[in-house]
Scaffold this active site. Structure first.
Site, PDB file in Angstrom:
ATOM      1  N   ASN A  82      -2.944 104.664  91.446  1.00  0.00           N
ATOM      2  CA  ASN A  82      -2.740 103.789  90.559  1.00  0.00           C
ATOM      3  C   ASN A  82      -2.198 102.545  91.430  1.00  0.00           C
ATOM      4  O   ASN A  82      -1.271 101.797  90.802  1.00  0.00           O
ATOM      5  CB  ASN A  82      -1.628 104.320  89.611  1.00  0.00           C
ATOM      6  CG  ASN A  82      -0.354 104.856  90.523  1.00  0.00           C
ATOM      7  OD1 ASN A  82      -0.319 104.728  91.879  1.00  0.00           O
ATOM      8  ND2 ASN A  82       0.695 105.366  89.958  1.00  0.00           N
TER       9      ASN A  82
ATOM     10  N   HIS B  37       0.083 102.453  93.971  1.00  0.00           N
ATOM     11  CA  HIS B  37       1.630 102.621  94.741  1.00  0.00           C
ATOM     12  C   HIS B  37       1.438 102.537  96.178  1.00  0.00           C
ATOM     13  O   HIS B  37       0.248 102.960  96.726  1.00  0.00           O
ATOM     14  CB  HIS B  37       2.246 103.589  94.415  1.00  0.00           C
ATOM     15  CG  HIS B  37       1.679 105.128  94.605  1.00  0.00           C
ATOM     16  ND1 HIS B  37       1.563 106.168  94.002  1.00  0.00           N
ATOM     17  CD2 HIS B  37       1.030 105.403  95.722  1.00  0.00           C
ATOM     18  CE1 HIS B  37       1.337 107.213  94.576  1.00  0.00           C
ATOM     19  NE2 HIS B  37       0.937 106.906  95.863  1.00  0.00           N
TER      20      HIS B  37
HETATM   21  C1  F6R Z   1       2.261 108.965 101.327  1.00  0.00           C
HETATM   22  C2  F6R Z   1       2.823 107.934 100.580  1.00  0.00           C
HETATM   23  C3  F6R Z   1       1.660 107.606  99.748  1.00  0.00           C
HETATM   24  C4  F6R Z   1       0.312 108.003  99.592  1.00  0.00           C
HETATM   25  C5  F6R Z   1      -0.719 107.743  98.618  1.00  0.00           C
HETATM   26  C6  F6R Z   1      -2.025 107.863  99.015  1.00  0.00           C
HETATM   27  O1  F6R Z   1       3.626 109.192 102.256  1.00  0.00           O
HETATM   28  O2  F6R Z   1       3.746 107.179 100.478  1.00  0.00           O
HETATM   29  O3  F6R Z   1       1.660 106.334  99.066  1.00  0.00           O
HETATM   30  O4  F6R Z   1      -0.060 107.260 101.036  1.00  0.00           O
HETATM   31  O5  F6R Z   1      -0.236 108.541  97.381  1.00  0.00           O
HETATM   32  O6  F6R Z   1      -2.164 109.308  99.120  1.00  0.00           O
HETATM   33  P1  F6R Z   1      -3.263 110.153 100.017  1.00  0.00           P
HETATM   34  O7  F6R Z   1      -3.800 109.748 101.035  1.00  0.00           O
HETATM   35  O8  F6R Z   1      -2.986 111.660  99.879  1.00  0.00           O
HETATM   36  O9  F6R Z   1      -4.471 109.858  99.186  1.00  0.00           O
END
Ligand code: F6R
Length: 256
Positions: A136, A138
């Site tokens: 999304n 973030h």
């Molecule tokens: C993790 C964090 C999140 C992840 C994001 C992507 O510490 O802050 O912003 O980087 O949710 O997660 P993955 O890499 O598991 O797809």
């Protein structure tokens, strides 16, 4: 914003590890900002190879995690305290006493968040912030419509993020609803930001971050204002980018 398109996750790891190493070159006490999740796994593995080869020494580094869940025990295997210990501290040879994760189990997580933000500043700020991006948009757990000026604070996780992270838990209901996250303002103070993303499920978020307007609906888009942000992605995550003319390819595809 530098955008590097790689052929696969392993190459994403190598290229992003080089950016991290460059960012801390010459620093006696480098300060790392570390993300958890799947995206930075190949980056940490590439850094581990450099540590094993003796070309990188992180024993004096300080590290601050991006975020932590609120509502699970610090001993839970999926708490970010444990994830950072398993995936960063042990393989990269960091000194555990120099690594901090927000205290999501504090009796007063709001105060703990403010104290964490102050601790980052007291350490002189983050030299290189490692980031992933949520489907999304973030970064950290700054969900859509987070303030661009936000500091480390308690946040509510969106249903989308809880569904995305359910793969780490037995049931969706076990995924925490709240977290402590570094704010977008905090992340923007890092001297270098290295964001890694792989896979088609990140393609839409990557397009909105890189090509879209800077908008609170896609928190990652604030990195367009970061003085030194590098986005390292594989071809699947790049698949919705229209302006690849301007982006740098590695692996013999194209290099400018
Ligand atoms: C993790 C964090 C999140 C992840 C994001 C992507 O510490 O802050 O912003 O980087 O949710 O997660 P993955 O890499 O598991 O797809």
């Amino acid at each position: 914003m530098e955008v590097v398109i790689c052929k696969d996750a392993q190459e994403v790891g190598e290229v992003s590890a080089d950016r991290v190493v460059d960012a801390i070159a010459g620093r006696q006490t480098p300060v790392l900002g570390v993300a958890t999740g799947s995206s930075p796994v190949s980056l940490y593995e590439a850094l581990e190879r450099r540590v094993a080869a003796g070309v990188l020494d992180l024993t004096h580094a300080l590290a601050f995690a991006l975020d932590e869940y609120v509502g699970i025990s610090p001993q839970h295997p999926e708490s970010y305290l444990q994830v950072v210990r398993r995936t960063v501290v042990e393989p990269l040879g960091l000194n555990p006493s120099r690594v901090r994760v927000p205290d999501g189990a504090s009796a007063d997580p709001h105060a703990a968040a403010a104290e964490y933000d102050a601790a980052i500043r007291a350490a002189g700020g983050i030299d290189v912030q490692i980031l992933g991006i949520g489907s999304n948009g973030h970064i950290g757990f700054n969900e859509p419509y987070s303030s661009f000026a936000s500091r480390t604070r308690v946040e509510v996780l969106t249903p989308q993020t809880r569904r995305d992270n359910a793969r780490f838990f037995a049931h969706l209901d076990d995924v925490p609803t709240h977290c402590v996250t570094q704010g977008l303002g905090t992340i923007m103070e890092s001297r270098v930001a290295v964001l890694v993303a792989t896979g088609e499920n990140k393609a839409d978020a990557v397009r909105r971050m890189v090509e879209g307007p800077v908008a609170a609906s896609c928190p990652g888009s604030i990195l367009q204002f970061h003085p030194k942000a590098c986005i390292v992605i594989d071809e699947a995550a790049a698949s919705q980018l229209g302006d690849t003319e301007y982006f740098r390819y590695v692996a013999g595809l194209r290099s400018t």
